[in-house]
Design a protein around this motif. Structure first.
Motif, PDB file in Angstrom:
ATOM      1  N   LEU A 138     -16.223  -2.753  32.626  1.00  0.00           N
ATOM      2  CA  LEU A 138     -15.311  -3.931  31.880  1.00  0.00           C
ATOM      3  C   LEU A 138     -16.244  -4.557  31.416  1.00  0.00           C
ATOM      4  O   LEU A 138     -15.690  -4.830  30.294  1.00  0.00           O
ATOM      5  CB  LEU A 138     -15.061  -5.042  33.324  1.00  0.00           C
ATOM      6  CG  LEU A 138     -13.705  -4.142  33.979  1.00  0.00           C
ATOM      7  CD1 LEU A 138     -13.463  -5.116  35.061  1.00  0.00           C
ATOM      8  CD2 LEU A 138     -12.702  -3.761  33.638  1.00  0.00           C
ATOM      9  N   ALA A 159     -14.023   0.332  29.588  1.00  0.00           N
ATOM     10  CA  ALA A 159     -12.739   0.340  30.396  1.00  0.00           C
ATOM     11  C   ALA A 159     -11.230   0.519  29.436  1.00  0.00           C
ATOM     12  O   ALA A 159     -11.510  -0.187  28.377  1.00  0.00           O
ATOM     13  CB  ALA A 159     -12.226  -0.986  31.203  1.00  0.00           C
ATOM     14  N   ARG A 160     -10.935   1.993  30.221  1.00  0.00           N
ATOM     15  CA  ARG A 160     -10.240   2.416  28.875  1.00  0.00           C
ATOM     16  C   ARG A 160      -8.419   1.571  29.948  1.00  0.00           C
ATOM     17  O   ARG A 160      -7.032   1.580  28.875  1.00  0.00           O
ATOM     18  CB  ARG A 160      -9.578   3.692  29.267  1.00  0.00           C
ATOM     19  CG  ARG A 160     -10.601   4.243  28.052  1.00  0.00           C
ATOM     20  CD  ARG A 160     -10.616   5.759  28.301  1.00  0.00           C
ATOM     21  NE  ARG A 160      -9.381   6.514  28.069  1.00  0.00           N
ATOM     22  CZ  ARG A 160      -8.677   6.432  26.841  1.00  0.00           C
ATOM     23  NH1 ARG A 160      -9.377   5.534  26.191  1.00  0.00           N
ATOM     24  NH2 ARG A 160      -7.763   6.797  26.712  1.00  0.00           N
ATOM     25  N   ALA A 161      -8.177   1.418  30.881  1.00  0.00           N
ATOM     26  CA  ALA A 161      -7.168   0.486  31.731  1.00  0.00           C
ATOM     27  C   ALA A 161      -7.592   0.177  33.225  1.00  0.00           C
ATOM     28  O   ALA A 161      -8.208  -0.051  33.247  1.00  0.00           O
ATOM     29  CB  ALA A 161      -6.087   2.276  32.410  1.00  0.00           C
ATOM     30  N   ILE A 162      -7.022  -1.312  33.480  1.00  0.00           N
ATOM     31  CA  ILE A 162      -7.287  -2.105  34.514  1.00  0.00           C
ATOM     32  C   ILE A 162      -6.236  -2.354  35.824  1.00  0.00           C
ATOM     33  O   ILE A 162      -4.379  -2.015  34.852  1.00  0.00           O
ATOM     34  CB  ILE A 162      -7.981  -3.047  34.488  1.00  0.00           C
ATOM     35  CG1 ILE A 162      -8.456  -3.938  35.480  1.00  0.00           C
ATOM     36  CG2 ILE A 162      -6.702  -3.652  33.035  1.00  0.00           C
ATOM     37  CD1 ILE A 162      -9.158  -5.279  34.751  1.00  0.00           C
TER      38      ILE A 162
END
Lengths: 70, 157
Positions: A35, A40-43
């Protein structure tokens, strides 16, 4: 990724270590690093909610769109 | 998949392997007897024995591949890239069996008629083998899509 997650300031304000933060939020320290350095590509919303609860902040306080990055 | 289910399936695979090994051994005297009972087809004995043994070999390979995939299901690594190789092997077995059955069917259908039971077995096989291969091809696509989805989901924090 041109969405930046700024955790360092908030963590420093609370004198919270990365290990304590990751345990409180429920993600691995490795994912905290992902993060922080923008990989990070998605959360999940559930993760975001946990982060905001632990750091006592709004999503906009830690999420920033960096148009130069894209 | 529950552990008990996997254990039961592995047990069934073991039984299938034992039965297959028994069949592979029994084919030798059986083909000899058949050749003596129908002397006019005795020249077919060795080619068809070879084809049958190769079919059983591909069946064994299939069982080994299913066993490997069951291991991966148990370890929850079925969506790794390595699992795809075993599925490819299964599809290869289906193709190989189909080719063998076509090879076995041609002399019987075109040149001469074999013993009556043989034709029935071959026609059953020539529909079952391509059907199985097609089914496994569809399953392979399913696995590939599921693996892609899982990989994408693993990136979500």
């Amino acid at each position: 990724m041109s969405i930046r997650v700024d955790l360092d300031v908030r963590l420093a304000e609370r004198h919270m270590s990365v290990g304590d933060f990751s345990e409180a939020v429920g993600i691995t320290p490795a994912n905290v690093a992902v993060l922080k350095n923008g990989r990070a590509r998605a959360i999940r919303f559930s993760t975001l909610e946990a982060i905001c609860r632990v750091l006592d902040c709004q999503p906009g306080d830690i999420l920033r769109w960096d148009p130069d990055e894209a | 998949m529950k552990a008990i289910t996997i254990t039961i399936l592995k047990f069934l695979i073991t039984i299938a392997m034992v039965v297959g090994a028994g069949a592979a051994a029994a084919l030798w005297p059986l083909s000899e007897e058949t050749a003596q009972e129908y002397p006019e087809f005795a020249y077919l004995q060795w080619p068809y024995l070879a084809i049958c043994e190769l079919l059983l070999a591909s069946f064994f390979t299939l069982l080994v591949a299913i066993w490997a995939l069951l291991n991966r299901v148990r370890r929850n690594s079925i969506f790794d890239a390595s699992a795809m190789r075993w599925v490819n092997l299964i599809v290869g077995c289906g193709v190989f069996a189909t080719v063998l059955l076509v090879m076995a069917l041609i002399p019987v259908a075109v040149i001469t008629h074999g013993p009556p039971g043989l034709s029935i077995l071959l026609i059953t096989g020539i529909t079952a083998a391509p059907g199985f291969t097609l089914l496994m091809t569809v399953m392979r696509q399913l696995l590939r899509q599921a693996t892609g989805l899982r990989t994408e989901l693993d990136e979500v924090i």
